[in-house]
Design an enzyme around this catalytic site. Sequence first.
Site, PDB file in Angstrom:
ATOM      1  N   ARG A  67       0.832  -1.208   0.000  1.00 48.47           N
ATOM      2  CA  ARG A  67       0.000   0.000   0.000  1.00 48.47           C
ATOM      3  C   ARG A  67       0.864   1.253   0.000  1.00 48.47           C
ATOM      4  O   ARG A  67       0.550   2.221  -0.666  1.00 48.47           O
ATOM      5  CB  ARG A  67      -0.912  -0.005   1.227  1.00 48.47           C
ATOM      6  N   GLU A 150      -0.767 -24.236  -0.501  1.00 54.30           N
ATOM      7  CA  GLU A 150      -0.460 -25.072   0.675  1.00 54.30           C
ATOM      8  C   GLU A 150      -0.496 -24.277   1.978  1.00 54.30           C
ATOM      9  O   GLU A 150      -0.905 -24.785   3.031  1.00 54.30           O
ATOM     10  CB  GLU A 150       0.921 -25.709   0.497  1.00 54.30           C
ATOM     11  N   GLY A 155      -0.715 -23.652   7.816  1.00 52.75           N
ATOM     12  CA  GLY A 155       0.589 -23.017   7.609  1.00 52.75           C
ATOM     13  C   GLY A 155       1.656 -23.926   7.049  1.00 52.75           C
ATOM     14  O   GLY A 155       1.543 -24.411   5.920  1.00 52.75           O
ATOM     15  N   ILE A 157       2.516 -26.910   7.678  1.00 51.55           N
ATOM     16  CA  ILE A 157       2.296 -28.364   7.591  1.00 51.55           C
ATOM     17  C   ILE A 157       1.949 -28.752   6.155  1.00 51.55           C
ATOM     18  O   ILE A 157       0.997 -28.225   5.588  1.00 51.55           O
ATOM     19  CB  ILE A 157       1.140 -28.823   8.512  1.00 51.55           C
ATOM     20  N   GLU A 211      -5.252 -11.799  17.536  1.00 46.42           N
ATOM     21  CA  GLU A 211      -5.266 -10.430  17.024  1.00 46.42           C
ATOM     22  C   GLU A 211      -6.126  -9.548  17.919  1.00 46.42           C
ATOM     23  O   GLU A 211      -6.909 -10.043  18.738  1.00 46.42           O
ATOM     24  CB  GLU A 211      -5.821 -10.433  15.609  1.00 46.42           C
ATOM     25  N   ASP A 222     -12.060 -18.763  10.586  1.00 49.10           N
ATOM     26  CA  ASP A 222     -10.790 -19.179   9.998  1.00 49.10           C
ATOM     27  C   ASP A 222     -10.757 -20.706   9.836  1.00 49.10           C
ATOM     28  O   ASP A 222     -10.412 -21.223   8.766  1.00 49.10           O
ATOM     29  CB  ASP A 222      -9.644 -18.695  10.907  1.00 49.10           C
ATOM     30  N   LYS A 226     -10.734 -23.233   6.348  1.00 45.32           N
ATOM     31  CA  LYS A 226      -9.757 -24.314   6.165  1.00 45.32           C
ATOM     32  C   LYS A 226     -10.462 -25.665   6.007  1.00 45.32           C
ATOM     33  O   LYS A 226     -10.042 -26.508   5.208  1.00 45.32           O
ATOM     34  CB  LYS A 226      -8.785 -24.327   7.338  1.00 45.32           C
ATOM     35  N   GLY A 328       2.603 -17.889  11.498  1.00 48.18           N
ATOM     36  CA  GLY A 328       3.894 -17.227  11.694  1.00 48.18           C
ATOM     37  C   GLY A 328       4.561 -17.001  10.346  1.00 48.18           C
ATOM     38  O   GLY A 328       4.334 -17.757   9.395  1.00 48.18           O
TER      39      GLY A 328
HETATM   40  N1  LIG Z   1       0.092 -14.671   9.386  1.00 42.08           N
HETATM   41  C1  LIG Z   1       0.028 -15.999   9.362  1.00 42.08           C
HETATM   42  O1  LIG Z   1       0.571 -16.672  10.226  1.00 42.08           O
HETATM   43  C2  LIG Z   1      -0.685 -16.687   8.253  1.00 42.08           C
HETATM   44  C3  LIG Z   1      -1.304 -15.989   7.257  1.00 42.08           C
HETATM   45  N2  LIG Z   1      -1.927 -16.657   6.234  1.00 42.08           N
HETATM   46  C4  LIG Z   1      -2.561 -15.901   5.162  1.00 42.08           C
HETATM   47  O2  LIG Z   1      -1.577 -15.150   4.491  1.00 42.08           O
HETATM   48  C5  LIG Z   1      -2.153 -13.945   3.997  1.00 42.08           C
HETATM   49  C6  LIG Z   1      -1.350 -12.763   4.506  1.00 42.08           C
HETATM   50  O3  LIG Z   1      -1.376 -12.772   5.927  1.00 42.08           O
HETATM   51  P1  LIG Z   1      -0.420 -11.821   6.785  1.00 42.08           P
HETATM   52  O4  LIG Z   1       0.888 -11.673   6.127  1.00 42.08           O
HETATM   53  O5  LIG Z   1      -0.493 -12.343   8.164  1.00 42.08           O
HETATM   54  O6  LIG Z   1      -1.226 -10.453   6.712  1.00 42.08           O
HETATM   55  P2  LIG Z   1      -0.670  -8.991   6.971  1.00 42.08           P
HETATM   56  O7  LIG Z   1      -1.840  -8.146   7.293  1.00 42.08           O
HETATM   57  O8  LIG Z   1       0.486  -9.021   7.899  1.00 42.08           O
HETATM   58  O9  LIG Z   1      -0.105  -8.585   5.534  1.00 42.08           O
HETATM   59  C7  LIG Z   1      -0.908  -8.265   4.424  1.00 42.08           C
HETATM   60  C8  LIG Z   1      -0.204  -7.189   3.683  1.00 42.08           C
HETATM   61  O10 LIG Z   1      -0.884  -6.946   2.460  1.00 42.08           O
HETATM   62  C9  LIG Z   1      -0.918  -5.520   2.287  1.00 42.08           C
HETATM   63  N3  LIG Z   1      -2.029  -5.181   1.409  1.00 42.08           N
HETATM   64  C10 LIG Z   1      -3.338  -5.191   1.697  1.00 42.08           C
HETATM   65  N4  LIG Z   1      -4.037  -4.789   0.633  1.00 42.08           N
HETATM   66  C11 LIG Z   1      -3.156  -4.524  -0.337  1.00 42.08           C
HETATM   67  C12 LIG Z   1      -3.270  -4.064  -1.662  1.00 42.08           C
HETATM   68  N5  LIG Z   1      -4.441  -3.787  -2.183  1.00 42.08           N
HETATM   69  N6  LIG Z   1      -2.144  -3.914  -2.398  1.00 42.08           N
HETATM   70  C13 LIG Z   1      -0.942  -4.174  -1.849  1.00 42.08           C
HETATM   71  N7  LIG Z   1      -0.769  -4.621  -0.593  1.00 42.08           N
HETATM   72  C14 LIG Z   1      -1.875  -4.778   0.155  1.00 42.08           C
HETATM   73  C15 LIG Z   1      -1.081  -4.962   3.684  1.00 42.08           C
HETATM   74  O11 LIG Z   1      -0.685  -3.635   3.768  1.00 42.08           O
HETATM   75  C16 LIG Z   1      -0.181  -5.887   4.493  1.00 42.08           C
HETATM   76  O12 LIG Z   1       1.142  -5.422   4.542  1.00 42.08           O
HETATM   77  C17 LIG Z   1      -3.615 -13.965   4.432  1.00 42.08           C
HETATM   78  O13 LIG Z   1      -4.386 -14.507   3.407  1.00 42.08           O
HETATM   79  C18 LIG Z   1      -3.595 -14.899   5.633  1.00 42.08           C
HETATM   80  O14 LIG Z   1      -4.824 -15.514   5.867  1.00 42.08           O
HETATM   81  C19 LIG Z   1      -1.923 -18.019   6.148  1.00 42.08           C
HETATM   82  C20 LIG Z   1      -1.319 -18.775   7.106  1.00 42.08           C
HETATM   83  C21 LIG Z   1      -0.702 -18.169   8.266  1.00 42.08           C
HETATM   84  N1  LIG Z   2      -5.131 -17.012  12.590  1.00 44.53           N
HETATM   85  C1  LIG Z   2      -4.646 -18.306  12.215  1.00 44.53           C
HETATM   86  C2  LIG Z   2      -3.318 -18.211  11.506  1.00 44.53           C
HETATM   87  C3  LIG Z   2      -3.480 -18.268  10.055  1.00 44.53           C
HETATM   88  O1  LIG Z   2      -3.918 -19.213   9.444  1.00 44.53           O
HETATM   89  C4  LIG Z   2      -4.431 -19.167  13.443  1.00 44.53           C
HETATM   90  O2  LIG Z   2      -4.594 -18.702  14.577  1.00 44.53           O
HETATM   91  O3  LIG Z   2      -4.138 -20.337  13.260  1.00 44.53           O
HETATM   92 NA    NA Z   3      -0.118 -26.194   4.917  1.00 42.66          NA
END
Ligand SMILES: NC(=O)C1=CN([C@@H]2O[C@H](COP(=O)(O)OP(=O)(O)OC[C@H]3O[C@@H](n4cnc5c(N)ncnc54)[C@H](O)[C@@H]3O)[C@@H](O)[C@H]2O)C=CC1
Ligand SMILES: N[C@@H](CC=O)C(=O)O
Ligand code: NA
Length: 455
Positions: A67, A150, A155, A157, A211, A222, A226, A328
């Site tokens: 952004r 995946e 995550g 796994i 969060e 969530d 899944k 993570g």
């Molecule tokens: N954080 C985790 O542990 C896990 C996250 N995920 C998935 O991964 C994805 C990302 O998660 P996080 O990194 O935790 O989220 P986050 O909120 O930390 O990062 C998302 C990023 O995308 C940016 N963003 C949002 N809209 C945008 C746009 N229109 N153009 C450009 N950038 C934009 C945001 O500014 C932010 O920096 C989600 O789909 C989440 O469900 C999946 C497994 C685990």
């Molecule tokens: N919010 C989720 C992480 C992303 O999949 C969790 O708590 O497991």
């Molecule tokens: Na996985």
Amino acid sequence: MDPTMAHETMAHATGALTQAPGRAPLRVALLGCGVVGSAVATRLVEHAYDLAARVGAPLELVGIAVRRPQRPRPDVPVDPALFTADAEELVTRADIVIEVIGGIDPARGLILRAMEHGASVVSANKALLAEDGPTLYAAADAADVDLYYEAAVAGAIPILRPIRESLAGDDVRKVLGIVNGTTNFVLDKMDTSGAGFAETVEQAQALGYAEADPTADVEGFDAAAKAAILASLAFHTRVSSADVHREGITEVTAGDIQAAKEMDCVVKLLAICERVTSADGSDAVSVRVHPAMIPRSHPLASVRDAFNAVFVEATAAGPLMFYGRGAGGDPTASAVLGDVVAVARHKVAGGRGPGESAYADLPAVDMGQALTRYHISLDVADRPGVLAQVATAFAEQGVSIETVRQQVAPGAGERAKLIVVTHRASDAALSATVDALAGLDSVDDVASVMRVEGD
Ligand SMILES: NC(=O)C1=CN([C@@H]2O[C@H](COP(=O)(O)OP(=O)(O)OC[C@H]3O[C@@H](n4cnc5c(N)ncnc54)[C@H](O)[C@@H]3O)[C@@H](O)[C@H]2O)C=CC1
Ligand SMILES: N[C@@H](CC=O)C(=O)O
Ligand code: NA
């Protein structure tokens, strides 16, 4: 120095992403640079040599859509000129697009646009895959590109590719998973400390597990997304979030946890995907997310803290267990980059991996038809005939009782606690039984109702 380290250090120092064998670089665009995106970018750069060697071509990071491109990001070791606010443009000049923005829009539009321009897509976006996976698969088919995700379930796994590819010759009967780390952390802490839900969520927030707005996790959204993804792949059937019965953990009390302990059980938020035989004898799928007691001897009971685990039962393979970190930056980046290497290899070799498999097209049964067991704890009057009244309420709904236990606390006068565990019955019959029990004069309170799984 290890030769791999030497290559990586050199690549990093010069800003060159790879020392690659042979082929022209594959252009990689990253959408999002948050928790997951920054870990993905870092590994892409710091492990460029090994990734190139494994793919058979260099992976060239051509841009990162964010952004605010001007914001300093000292932790992400890439040329700041790679950051752009123009994601729409970025996806048109990539061979592989990694989507880690999250949410439905604009992620969906960007993925579709990337595919139209010939890019394979790797995503971690369970919400989007569970809401509109078929649209994305259709676009991938039309463009003859890959769609891999995946990281979207559990995550780090490896669970989706094992189901989609390794078990493609078997019949998956059941998938039982702890797929949300936040709720597992909360339930585990409630179990070890005896604390209530609200104070444990606050602790999880302070430690960075939950969060500020924990709704998606604690209300089961969530995990439901899944579960839909797992069921779609396991049963070769389209299952969306809307098909998943969902209950979160907000109603789980310290009393429920104590009741589970007395049964030598723990309470877990489970994603349950089952292939079942419906009333007319045909096959169907039952997909649900709810808290349930499982015996402490069950493999899922030992999943502590914020870890995830998925238990799979297949006809020929028998039981399989997958365990690890479900969230993570680095763990999730591991899964994302595994997919990146897979789709990059397909680009190098020509061809693609498996697309959508929805040929079985099984109907989803509603929760009322799901077969479950209940643990019910009742505060009752301790006088003749009460047990018979309670037993009649079960019998009238055709629910068979497995065990019944009465506890009379010292000094409780004419009050007692009745703990009933049922055999499997339809959820509708069990729910009607609980309603009937609540209406009995002899029942002061239905103190705890919890489903029982895992045996
Ligand atoms: N954080 C985790 O542990 C896990 C996250 N995920 C998935 O991964 C994805 C990302 O998660 P996080 O990194 O935790 O989220 P986050 O909120 O930390 O990062 C998302 C990023 O995308 C940016 N963003 C949002 N809209 C945008 C746009 N229109 N153009 C450009 N950038 C934009 C945001 O500014 C932010 O920096 C989600 O789909 C989440 O469900 C999946 C497994 C685990
Ligand atoms: N919010 C989720 C992480 C992303 O999949 C969790 O708590 O497991
Ligand atoms: Na996985």
